[in-house]
Design a protein around this motif. Structure first.
Motif, PDB file in Angstrom:
ATOM      1  N   GLY A  39      48.664  35.792  62.695  1.00  0.00           N
ATOM      2  CA  GLY A  39      49.149  34.999  64.051  1.00  0.00           C
ATOM      3  C   GLY A  39      50.661  35.464  64.307  1.00  0.00           C
ATOM      4  N   GLY A  40      50.603  36.317  64.290  1.00  0.00           N
ATOM      5  CA  GLY A  40      51.142  37.138  64.678  1.00  0.00           C
ATOM      6  C   GLY A  40      52.316  38.228  63.641  1.00  0.00           C
ATOM      7  N   ARG A  41      52.319  37.684  61.957  1.00  0.00           N
ATOM      8  CA  ARG A  41      52.495  37.855  60.800  1.00  0.00           C
ATOM      9  C   ARG A  41      51.604  38.561  59.910  1.00  0.00           C
ATOM     10  N   LEU A  42      52.432  38.955  59.844  1.00  0.00           N
ATOM     11  CA  LEU A  42      51.709  40.916  58.406  1.00  0.00           C
ATOM     12  C   LEU A  42      51.972  39.914  56.887  1.00  0.00           C
ATOM     13  N   ILE A  43      50.643  39.225  56.471  1.00  0.00           N
ATOM     14  CA  ILE A  43      50.573  38.732  54.777  1.00  0.00           C
ATOM     15  C   ILE A  43      49.838  39.223  54.148  1.00  0.00           C
ATOM     16  N   ARG A  44      50.149  39.485  52.874  1.00  0.00           N
ATOM     17  CA  ARG A  44      49.995  39.836  51.332  1.00  0.00           C
ATOM     18  C   ARG A  44      49.028  38.651  51.105  1.00  0.00           C
ATOM     19  N   ILE A  45      47.860  39.484  50.771  1.00  0.00           N
ATOM     20  CA  ILE A  45      46.689  38.493  50.846  1.00  0.00           C
ATOM     21  C   ILE A  45      46.001  39.432  48.844  1.00  0.00           C
ATOM     22  N   ALA A  46      46.291  38.569  47.982  1.00  0.00           N
ATOM     23  CA  ALA A  46      45.486  39.104  46.625  1.00  0.00           C
ATOM     24  C   ALA A  46      44.339  38.980  46.481  1.00  0.00           C
ATOM     25  N   HIS A  47      43.472  39.669  46.242  1.00  0.00           N
ATOM     26  CA  HIS A  47      41.457  39.122  45.999  1.00  0.00           C
ATOM     27  C   HIS A  47      41.759  39.032  43.869  1.00  0.00           C
ATOM     28  N   ILE A  48      41.424  37.832  43.803  1.00  0.00           N
ATOM     29  CA  ILE A  48      41.059  37.241  42.291  1.00  0.00           C
ATOM     30  C   ILE A  48      39.548  37.115  42.046  1.00  0.00           C
ATOM     31  N   GLN A  49      39.537  38.157  40.855  1.00  0.00           N
ATOM     32  CA  GLN A  49      37.288  37.375  40.920  1.00  0.00           C
ATOM     33  C   GLN A  49      37.962  37.316  39.080  1.00  0.00           C
ATOM     34  N   PRO A  50      36.904  36.064  38.796  1.00  0.00           N
ATOM     35  CA  PRO A  50      37.193  35.457  37.562  1.00  0.00           C
ATOM     36  C   PRO A  50      36.124  36.675  37.394  1.00  0.00           C
ATOM     37  N   VAL A  51      35.796  36.094  34.936  1.00  0.00           N
ATOM     38  CA  VAL A  51      34.791  36.210  34.188  1.00  0.00           C
ATOM     39  C   VAL A  51      33.775  35.849  34.965  1.00  0.00           C
ATOM     40  N   ASN A  52      33.363  34.100  35.975  1.00  0.00           N
ATOM     41  CA  ASN A  52      32.196  34.188  35.740  1.00  0.00           C
ATOM     42  C   ASN A  52      32.714  33.303  37.374  1.00  0.00           C
ATOM     43  N   GLY A  53      31.578  33.153  38.652  1.00  0.00           N
ATOM     44  CA  GLY A  53      31.913  32.264  39.418  1.00  0.00           C
ATOM     45  C   GLY A  53      32.872  33.515  40.217  1.00  0.00           C
ATOM     46  N   VAL A  54      32.699  32.102  41.431  1.00  0.00           N
ATOM     47  CA  VAL A  54      33.085  33.613  43.072  1.00  0.00           C
ATOM     48  C   VAL A  54      34.433  33.941  43.057  1.00  0.00           C
ATOM     49  N   ALA A  55      34.719  35.136  43.485  1.00  0.00           N
ATOM     50  CA  ALA A  55      35.701  35.342  43.834  1.00  0.00           C
ATOM     51  C   ALA A  55      36.933  34.349  45.102  1.00  0.00           C
ATOM     52  N   TRP A  56      37.615  34.868  44.853  1.00  0.00           N
ATOM     53  CA  TRP A  56      38.852  34.178  46.145  1.00  0.00           C
ATOM     54  C   TRP A  56      39.597  34.896  45.766  1.00  0.00           C
ATOM     55  N   SER A  57      41.104  34.397  47.399  1.00  0.00           N
ATOM     56  CA  SER A  57      41.969  35.294  47.600  1.00  0.00           C
ATOM     57  C   SER A  57      43.416  34.110  47.721  1.00  0.00           C
ATOM     58  N   THR A  58      44.413  34.317  47.541  1.00  0.00           N
ATOM     59  CA  THR A  58      45.343  33.725  47.753  1.00  0.00           C
ATOM     60  C   THR A  58      46.660  34.197  48.470  1.00  0.00           C
ATOM     61  N   ALA A  59      47.915  34.127  48.769  1.00  0.00           N
ATOM     62  CA  ALA A  59      48.678  34.435  48.922  1.00  0.00           C
ATOM     63  C   ALA A  59      49.420  35.386  47.728  1.00  0.00           C
ATOM     64  N   ALA A  60      49.757  36.890  48.164  1.00  0.00           N
ATOM     65  CA  ALA A  60      50.291  37.702  46.550  1.00  0.00           C
ATOM     66  C   ALA A  60      51.280  37.262  46.311  1.00  0.00           C
ATOM     67  N   ASP A  61      52.413  36.307  46.678  1.00  0.00           N
ATOM     68  CA  ASP A  61      53.178  35.793  45.852  1.00  0.00           C
ATOM     69  C   ASP A  61      53.345  34.492  45.106  1.00  0.00           C
ATOM     70  N   ASN A  62      51.996  33.896  45.097  1.00  0.00           N
ATOM     71  CA  ASN A  62      51.286  33.185  44.585  1.00  0.00           C
ATOM     72  C   ASN A  62      51.173  33.589  42.908  1.00  0.00           C
ATOM     73  N   ILE A  63      50.620  34.597  42.781  1.00  0.00           N
ATOM     74  CA  ILE A  63      50.320  35.194  41.699  1.00  0.00           C
ATOM     75  C   ILE A  63      50.847  36.222  40.380  1.00  0.00           C
ATOM     76  N   GLY A  64      50.814  35.803  39.174  1.00  0.00           N
ATOM     77  CA  GLY A  64      51.048  36.189  38.467  1.00  0.00           C
ATOM     78  C   GLY A  64      50.368  36.784  37.213  1.00  0.00           C
ATOM     79  N   PRO A  65      51.000  37.257  36.282  1.00  0.00           N
ATOM     80  CA  PRO A  65      50.567  38.281  35.244  1.00  0.00           C
ATOM     81  C   PRO A  65      50.375  36.549  34.579  1.00  0.00           C
TER      82      PRO A  65
END
Length: 93
Positions: free
Chosen positions: A39-65
């Motif tokens: 939508g005309g904006r540059l956004i940061r997308i984080a890709h996460i893979q759990p031990v089991n199941g399906v990987a997902w993505s979220t806003a990079a600002d939503n992740i932490g250790p």
């Protein structure tokens, strides 16, 4: 902001570490952080893979250790959830 390569991949300090997504409360390995135009904006997308199941993505600002020890316990949890060797055999007397 962290360095970004020509393909839009960010060299995030948590890359390949165990992270928690505050939006979904899920935990997994951070496999990539990419910069994408939406939508005309540059956004940061984080890709996460759990031990089991399906990987997902979220806003990079939503992740932490993730909490300490999550990586070591994740394999045991995953095996128990799938009926692996850490799960008592239902057929054992």
């Amino acid at each position: 902001m962290n360095p970004v390569d020509a393909d839009g991949r960010e060299d995030h300090p948590l890359l390949h570490g165990w992270v928690r997504d505050i939006a979904s409360r899920g935990e997994g390995e951070l496999t990539a952080v990419v910069h994408e135009w939406h939508g005309g904006r540059l956004i940061r997308i984080a890709h996460i893979q759990p031990v089991n199941g399906v990987a997902w993505s979220t806003a990079a600002d939503n992740i932490g250790p993730a909490r300490q020890g999550a990586t070591e316990n994740a394999g045991a949890r995953g095996m128990a959830e799938t009926g692996g060797p850490n799960t008592p055999d239902a057929h054992t007397p």
